[in-house]
Scaffold this motif. Sequence first.
Motif, PDB file in Angstrom:
ATOM      1  N   SER A  88       0.751  -1.298   0.142  1.00 28.53           N
ATOM      2  CA  SER A  88      -0.060   0.048   0.045  1.00 28.53           C
ATOM      3  C   SER A  88       1.159   1.156  -0.187  1.00 28.53           C
ATOM      4  N   PRO A  89       0.391   2.401  -0.487  1.00 27.45           N
ATOM      5  CA  PRO A  89       1.272   3.500  -0.440  1.00 27.45           C
ATOM      6  C   PRO A  89       1.691   4.007   0.893  1.00 27.45           C
ATOM      7  N   GLU A  90       1.140   3.810   1.827  1.00 26.14           N
ATOM      8  CA  GLU A  90       1.361   4.186   3.196  1.00 26.14           C
ATOM      9  C   GLU A  90       1.003   2.909   4.138  1.00 26.14           C
ATOM     10  N   CYS A  91       1.699   2.637   5.117  1.00 24.41           N
ATOM     11  CA  CYS A  91       1.469   1.480   6.032  1.00 24.41           C
ATOM     12  C   CYS A  91       2.347   1.448   7.251  1.00 24.41           C
ATOM     13  N   ALA A  92       1.675   1.397   8.300  1.00 27.26           N
ATOM     14  CA  ALA A  92       2.531   1.435   9.589  1.00 27.26           C
ATOM     15  C   ALA A  92       3.574   2.315   9.869  1.00 27.26           C
ATOM     16  N   GLY A  93       3.453   3.698   9.369  1.00 27.07           N
ATOM     17  CA  GLY A  93       4.648   4.788   9.409  1.00 27.07           C
ATOM     18  C   GLY A  93       5.561   4.655   8.154  1.00 27.07           C
ATOM     19  N   ALA A  97       8.107   3.886  -1.828  1.00 24.29           N
ATOM     20  CA  ALA A  97       8.539   4.493  -3.163  1.00 24.29           C
ATOM     21  C   ALA A  97       7.985   4.653  -4.320  1.00 24.29           C
ATOM     22  N   TYR A  98       7.556   3.320  -4.660  1.00 27.82           N
ATOM     23  CA  TYR A  98       6.877   2.939  -6.077  1.00 27.82           C
ATOM     24  C   TYR A  98       5.827   3.886  -6.073  1.00 27.82           C
ATOM     25  N   GLN A  99       5.630   4.399  -7.382  1.00 30.73           N
ATOM     26  CA  GLN A  99       4.471   5.073  -7.918  1.00 30.73           C
ATOM     27  C   GLN A  99       3.279   4.100  -8.094  1.00 30.73           C
ATOM     28  N   VAL A 101       2.333   0.722  -6.596  1.00 33.19           N
ATOM     29  CA  VAL A 101       2.632   0.225  -5.546  1.00 33.19           C
ATOM     30  C   VAL A 101       2.561  -1.547  -5.552  1.00 33.19           C
ATOM     31  N   GLY A 102       1.777  -1.715  -6.723  1.00 28.61           N
ATOM     32  CA  GLY A 102       1.414  -3.299  -6.806  1.00 28.61           C
ATOM     33  C   GLY A 102       2.604  -3.984  -7.874  1.00 28.61           C
ATOM     34  N   ARG A 103       3.718  -3.021  -8.004  1.00 29.96           N
ATOM     35  CA  ARG A 103       4.769  -3.656  -8.698  1.00 29.96           C
ATOM     36  C   ARG A 103       5.753  -3.958  -7.764  1.00 29.96           C
ATOM     37  N   LEU A 104       5.622  -3.452  -6.514  1.00 34.60           N
ATOM     38  CA  LEU A 104       6.684  -3.667  -5.466  1.00 34.60           C
ATOM     39  C   LEU A 104       6.587  -5.247  -4.977  1.00 34.60           C
ATOM     40  N   GLY A 105       7.569  -5.903  -5.023  1.00 35.73           N
ATOM     41  CA  GLY A 105       7.338  -7.536  -4.475  1.00 35.73           C
ATOM     42  C   GLY A 105       6.775  -7.301  -2.831  1.00 35.73           C
ATOM     43  N   VAL A 106       5.581  -8.048  -2.667  1.00 38.80           N
ATOM     44  CA  VAL A 106       5.254  -7.953  -1.238  1.00 38.80           C
ATOM     45  C   VAL A 106       6.506  -8.500  -0.111  1.00 38.80           C
ATOM     46  N   GLY A 140      12.326   8.795   8.749  1.00 34.75           N
ATOM     47  CA  GLY A 140      10.974   9.104   8.852  1.00 34.75           C
ATOM     48  C   GLY A 140      10.139   8.251   8.145  1.00 34.75           C
ATOM     49  N   GLY A 141      10.430   6.827   8.072  1.00 35.16           N
ATOM     50  CA  GLY A 141       9.989   5.700   7.112  1.00 35.16           C
ATOM     51  C   GLY A 141       9.922   5.957   5.884  1.00 35.16           C
ATOM     52  N   GLN A 142      10.536   6.691   5.146  1.00 33.00           N
ATOM     53  CA  GLN A 142      10.618   6.723   3.822  1.00 33.00           C
ATOM     54  C   GLN A 142      11.440   5.625   2.981  1.00 33.00           C
ATOM     55  N   HIS A 143      10.694   4.781   2.369  1.00 34.15           N
ATOM     56  CA  HIS A 143      11.151   3.885   1.469  1.00 34.15           C
ATOM     57  C   HIS A 143      11.642   4.525   0.361  1.00 34.15           C
TER      58      HIS A 143
END
Length: 265
Positions: A88-93, A97-99, A101-106, A140-143
């Motif tokens: 998800s775009p944001e989660c648990a702080g 980074a992915y625009q 988000v579904g393309r990022l491996g879970v 700050g939790g920024q991937h």
Amino acid sequence: MILELDQGNTRGKWRLLRVASAGASQVIARGAFAPGPWWSADHLPDAWSQHRPTRVRCGNVAGAEVAHQIATRLKQEFAVPVAFARVSPECAGVTCAYQEVGRLGVDRWLAVLAAYARDPSPALVVDCGSAVTLDLLGAGGQHLGGYIVPGLGLMRRALYSDTDAVKVDEVFSQGMPLAPGMNTEQAVNHGLPLMVLGAIEMAQRELLRQLAAVSGEKAGAPRLLFTGGDGAFIASLPTSPAQSAVEVLDELVMEGLACADLEEV
């Protein structure tokens, strides 16, 4: 009782958690499957039948059909739905980074969520599986994105398939020196982990560069977290003297399941 699954491209791992009323959890059993469709086996692990999970949560990178097969088998066995983690775009702080988000491996996302939950300071998260993934977690939790390179097994198979003179047996050991090889066997067995370490060093440099760009001053060495089947081996090898705290966390992906957004199937 919660059953957690980490289904990779090659193999699956699992653990059973007993969750107390106050929310604290205790791992009471864990294991790993041999490569292949464990969900088609005649018998599932005895601990599952003994403790009968009332919830199942899973991180799966092996595709939709595998997810369907896992969900079907576990519903048959325990009459409970399977909750699959999603990016998800944001989660648990943590902000992804992915625009798309579904393309990022879970699995990568779960490992980053767990790394942040353990300690919100910057980190490089290295998952050494079939592929080696390197994810940068900033302040700050920024991937901050990441890298994907072939794992040790994939690199060896590439040499086997496309060359003739370098078909050598695997000879790896914890903490082995990586001096230049004096024969082809050494050159291959030292060279493959050297490539992974080179990727780690360059990813560390990029993370430090981005941290310094944000803060305006030189950043301290970030944490380095290893997971995956080859994680302990790579972590044991000689690295840069500037390296900060190194941790090997075999269940980092499953730890992230407690933080992630889940979707029941």
